[in-house]
Design an enzyme around this catalytic site. Sequence first.
Site, short mmCIF file in Angstrom:
data_model
loop_
_atom_site.label_atom_id
_atom_site.label_comp_id
_atom_site.label_asym_id
_atom_site.label_seq_id
_atom_site.Cartn_x
_atom_site.Cartn_y
_atom_site.Cartn_z
N THR A 114 0.80 -1.22 0.00
CA THR A 114 0.00 0.00 0.00
C THR A 114 0.84 1.28 0.00
OG1 THR A 114 -1.87 -1.08 1.08
CG2 THR A 114 -1.71 1.31 1.33
N ASP A 152 -9.44 -3.04 0.36
CA ASP A 152 -8.27 -3.84 0.75
C ASP A 152 -8.57 -4.72 1.95
OD1 ASP A 152 -5.27 -4.32 0.50
OD2 ASP A 152 -5.38 -3.58 2.56
N ARG A 190 -1.31 6.16 5.99
CA ARG A 190 -0.32 6.20 4.91
C ARG A 190 -0.95 6.54 3.56
NH1 ARG A 190 -0.87 0.93 6.79
NH2 ARG A 190 -1.54 -0.68 5.32
N HIS A 194 -1.00 -9.66 -1.09
CA HIS A 194 -0.35 -9.10 -2.28
C HIS A 194 1.10 -8.81 -1.94
CE1 HIS A 194 -0.85 -5.30 -0.09
NE2 HIS A 194 -2.05 -5.77 0.19
#
Length: 549
Positions: free
Chosen positions: A81, A308, A165, A489
């Site tokens: 991410t 996500d 973030r 991922h």
Amino acid sequence: MKIYIKSCVFIFAILCSFGKNLNAQRNTTKPKLVVGIIIDQMRYDYLTRFESKYGDGGFKRLINGGFSLENAHFNYIPTYTAVGHTSVYTGTTPDNHGIIGNNWYDKYEKKSIYCVDDANYKTVGNNGDGGKKSPYRMLTTTMTDQLKLAQNMNGKTIGIGIKDRSAILPAGHTANAAYWFDGGSVGHWISSSYYLKKLPSWAIRFNTSGKADEYLKKPWNTLYDISTYNESIADDNNFEEPFKGEDKPIFPHNIPSLRSKNNNYSIIKAIPAGNSLTVDFAKAAIDGENLGQSDFTDFLAVSFSSTDYVGHQFGVDSKEIQDTYLRMDKDLERLLNHLDKKVGQGNYTVFLTADHAAVQVPSYLKSIKIPANYFSYKKFEDYLKSVTKKYFGAEDFIENISNFQVFLNKENIEKKNFTVTNVADVIAENAILFKGIYKSVTAKSMQSGTFSKGILNYLQNGYNQKFSGDVLLVPSPSTISYPKKGSTHGSGYSYDTHVPILFYGKGITVGSSNKKFEIIDIAPTISNLLGIEFPNGNTGKIIREALIK
């Protein structure tokens, strides 16, 4: 002579007038507002897989009325991410911008660090620690920074995302503000003293409006009849992780009763309502900050993170992920309609992409005979210790293993009169023998050689000499370090790198391309549209096909 002078004056006046007209034309090509949208963990095939169930006002509006890249990929490893958001906005890869993970091992401080943690600042919005953040670890500028510089620090830049973030890194170093959601017992949007001394009145009003509670009073059921969700696997299966308090991961999910067992307000992050709340807050920011209303170009960077959380918990083939994207489509339509109303159709430019994609749940793939596996860091560490004991008579040469990187303990190696290069070479040669490791490369190879294509090129683009480890690893395809329910991922394989890139609005042509483009091409394209300098670490190229000529 008089006739000659008059002629010169006349020609000069015409040229000045032409110059003024040209500048006026250039100014009118710039949007009043740029909206950058990143959807966390969005695979490209979500556009095509769920196409028949999308409405006309969300994804389809952007595709049919804008420019779609059908073969866009991330060009580095790891696809996480923080790295994705940074790469989109800086126009470059981790070897330049320095964000090499969400968390990574700091070989100087000898501890794991988080990408936006910064103890120099305080939380704005409450008395907790959730706002002690800043973008200082990002070493290059963003397109949002460059826009501020080009306008002599005029214009506003606002970053919004459920994850800190995802709000901070796109907004850049010069943002007016970045806001993220503080869950748990709080349930408010907060910021950092890096940007603000206190929350603006519009944000305070939003936090006290009870919006989050409204969403948490409703069960999560499917938007449409679940029997029509034929694009996804059975709702009741062994590949999904239920919420705490649930016996099975199936619809409906009784959010009001599950809330207390899933960290109160934090559960909104893991359901589609988190995206809806993000749109609500983005709309409030557009109104409260009067974005798109001045003589300067403003920038709103919005990240949708609930996609996500849902993908991690339920996997990419679940009915939960399908329902999340059908609802995301509706939320996207709401945001676009608000932009039409407040900024005006034709006055703003939008780009939409993802920070990474995701792999199918490996246990599901194995059940249908597709090669997939799970990787154990603990077993791998034990294996490497046996290797160093065999070749060097020591088991304390491994300092840290994380993000598929090995950090060596240089002090212990030197005490035994060995070199880091020699130890790294032996580890790389033997790591490849461990099940689940497909390639292993030393940092020395990353520094001394050039990999121009393929997955080692991606690995090299993600390698930062200052921060990365001594041995870099590539797992086998569809091999992850994760529980057997849900998915993740991080790799350089297509299932993690292939994402949508959509451009829409002011200065954007209508069409599509199946040529290969890279995620780092977004920043120079938007910069070119705005007539500003590229981010200072930029390595991307302008996507000329997307721009009106």
